[in-house]
Design an enzyme around this catalytic site. Structure first.
Site, PDB file in Angstrom:
ATOM      1  CB  SER A 296      -0.952  -0.041   1.200  1.00  9.04           C
ATOM      2  OG  SER A 296      -1.926   0.952   1.114  1.00  9.04           O
ATOM      3  CG  ASP A 307       7.183   5.021 -11.462  1.00 10.05           C
ATOM      4  OD1 ASP A 307       7.787   3.962 -11.739  1.00 10.05           O
ATOM      5  OD2 ASP A 307       5.942   5.095 -11.373  1.00 10.05           O
ATOM      6  CE  LYS A 321      -4.825  -2.602   0.948  1.00 10.91           C
ATOM      7  NZ  LYS A 321      -4.969  -1.151   0.734  1.00 10.91           N
TER       8      LYS A 321
END
Length: 547
Positions: A296, A307, A321
């Site tokens: 999460s 990224d 998740k």
């Protein structure tokens, strides 16, 4: 206006009217279906509650019905009763009134797993391994650890008497403690690591209230203590928490104005975009540690920094998740935690690894490798959607052997440390002495410790099949001897790991959890791997640039 232009306007108006009618019809349909099926359900519920041959509890009947309904969605959409609401409130506000113990099971007894450092229990001398036999005169026999924890919680300033049994003592010990406000820290440890002591380390165990501020304060303290060459953020086994806190942590490492996570769902009011706002606080190399227990909000932090090519991710593939929940209040102090959206990190990818079909009890389909979509990081590196966050550098601890699992399951490290502490006033060693390791081996023998290998399971099955067969017993005895040698060989193969686990358990008894963490970091494979990259910035930048 020309006739042709008039037709265009009329046609466009007709489309709008049709679309509006379609939306209205769709809404009418769903509200009709809700009303229809609620009527059917309420009548069925009433009939069963009043007329079923055996008397049934209406509350349990309804709760089972609600739980069964929610189980067709995903495992994160659940209903909370009153006590669960209280626990959720503790997590959200970051503190509770209690005595500072974590209770757990050992051999069918409720024991103190670890007293909170500086808490009331530790101050009066309650130790890890103490068996809790009563709280305010209420026997703990048959109670769950959660129920014992609830008994020890209460109003700030109120007293509670806890009765414990301790190894080596025949009598029960009664401690009367005053409940205090116990702070639930999001950071379990922060400090300096590495040979030169100039790499920062922060272990974040959850994303509760104030996480981002705790991280900021920890970083300030670290930078004041040393001229840092880098930072290790440890998110291993961090299950997540408040998404806004995750964004606040990312903010410390990324320039302002960069989108770090989008939330998109079925209801437009839940859709949000989160972007960085503050100036960069730390611009040195960063390594994030994660494992399969990182989920999460942990994956938001690791994924966003990956990224944006701001941090190197080391460890294991994360849990996957990518679903967001909110808690909606319901009548009678109950609530519903419901999944309302998915989140997407800077490259545009989702990290959700499982798609739920809603056709049965948590029915799900794992995303296949062949169906994974490719995305690009800011530097052009290829990353994938649908498998959590994959590390840039794999460095997992690997699977535990059957022996290691058995030692943990049966609490052998824990129990040995409990007895050792009762008989020794100190434990001041940089590594486990050979003598203590031998004492542990003797302890295992005296306590009839055993574990079953796969070969032994097959032998037991074979023995049952060959019972009464002439000459079979001699051959079976030969196999049993071979298996005994195999099990002893397993001890030799796992000795380094066993020594490390036993050493850390003993350190925790004399130096607390902080001492355990500090000792463990010196031999932690993932931490050592992270230090390799931080001290070799050229290699780290090469990986992040996609070369």
């Amino acid at each position: 206006m020309t006739r042709k232009g008039k037709y265009k306007v009329t046609f466009a108006t007709a489309l709008i009217v049709l679309a509006s009618a379609g939306i209205a019809a769709q809404q009418t349909d769903i509200y009709f279906l809700i009303k229809k099926n609620f009527s059917i359900f309420s009548n069925a519920y009433e009939n069963v509650a009043l007329e079923y041959v055996d008397e049934v509890d209406p509350e349990i009947l309804m709760r089972n019905g609600i739980d069964a309904m929610l189980e067709t969605l995903d495992p994160y959409t659940v209903m909370f009763n009153e006590s669960q609401n209280e626990q959720a409130e503790i997590m959200s506000r970051g503190n509770y009134a209690g005595i500072g113990i974590e209770a757990g099971y050992r051999d069918g007894e409720v024991v103190v797993i670890a007293p909170t450092e500086g808490g009331p229990a530790e101050q009066v001398g309650i130790r890890a391994g103490d068996v809790i036999v009563a709280v305010d005169g209420v026997s703990t026999e048959g109670l769950q650890p959660e129920e014992v924890n609830a008994l020890t919680s209460g109003e700030v300033g109120s007293d509670v008497t806890i009765s414990i049994e301790r190894f080596g003592l025949d009598q029960t010990l009664d401690f009367t403690l005053t409940r205090q406000r116990i702070e639930v820290s999001n950071i379990s440890y922060s400090g300096l690591i590495g040979e030169k002591g100039n790499t920062g380390y922060v272990r974040l165990t959850q994303f509760g209230s104030n996480s981002a501020e705790e991280v900021r304060q920890a970083m300030i303290s670290l930078t004041e203590s040393a001229d840092l060459d880098g930072l290790v953020i440890d998110l291993r086994d961090n299950p997540g928490g408040i998404l806004q806190e995750a964004v606040g942590i990312i903010d410390k490492f990324i320039e302002p104005g960069i989108t770090v996570v989008d939330i998109r769902g079925r209801v437009a009011e839940y859709n949000q975009t989160f972007a960085t706002r503050e100036p960069v606080m730390f611009d040195k190399p960063v390594v994030v540690l994660m494992n399969e227990g990182s989920a999460s909000a942990s994956e938001v932090v690791a994924g966003a920094l990956q990224d944006l090519d701001r941090a190197l991710i080391v460890g294991e593939q994360s849990f996957g998740k990518g679903l967001v929940q909110v808690v909606k209040p319901l009548p009678y102090n109950t609530s519903l935690k419901i999944t309302i959206s998915r989140y997407y990190i800077p490259s545009g990818r989702s990290i959700q690894s499982i798609q739920y079909t809603h056709q049965g009890r948590n029915s799900a389909v794992m995303n296949k490798d062949s169906s994974r979509r490719e995305f690009k990081t800011r530097n052009g590196r290829t990353v994938y959607e649908g498998r959590g966050i994959e590390p840039d550098v794999e460095s997992g601890k690997g699977d535990l052997s059957i022996l290691e699992v058995a030692l943990l399951q049966k609490g052998m490290y824990f129990d040995f440390a409990t007895e050792y502490e009762a008989m020794h006033d100190s434990f001041d060693y940089d590594e486990l002495p050979d003598q203590v390791f031998q004492e542990f081996r003797i302890y295992l023998t005296e306590n009839d410790f055993d574990f079953t290998t796969d070969s032994e399971k097959l032998l037991n099955e074979l023995s049952a099949q060959l019972e009464g067969v002439e000459g079979a017993e001699n051959q079976l005895n030969g196999l049993r001897t071979a298996i005994s040698k195999e099990k002893e060989k397993q001890f030799a193969e796992d000795e380094a790991s066993i020594r490390r686990n036993l050493y850390l358990e003993l350190v925790s008894r004399y130096a607390g959890q902080t001492g355990r963490v500090e000792a463990g970091l010196k031999s932690d494979p993932e931490v050592l791997k992270a230090l390799e990259f931080i001290t070799n910035e050229v290699e780290m930048n090469k990986l992040l640039s996609g070369e």
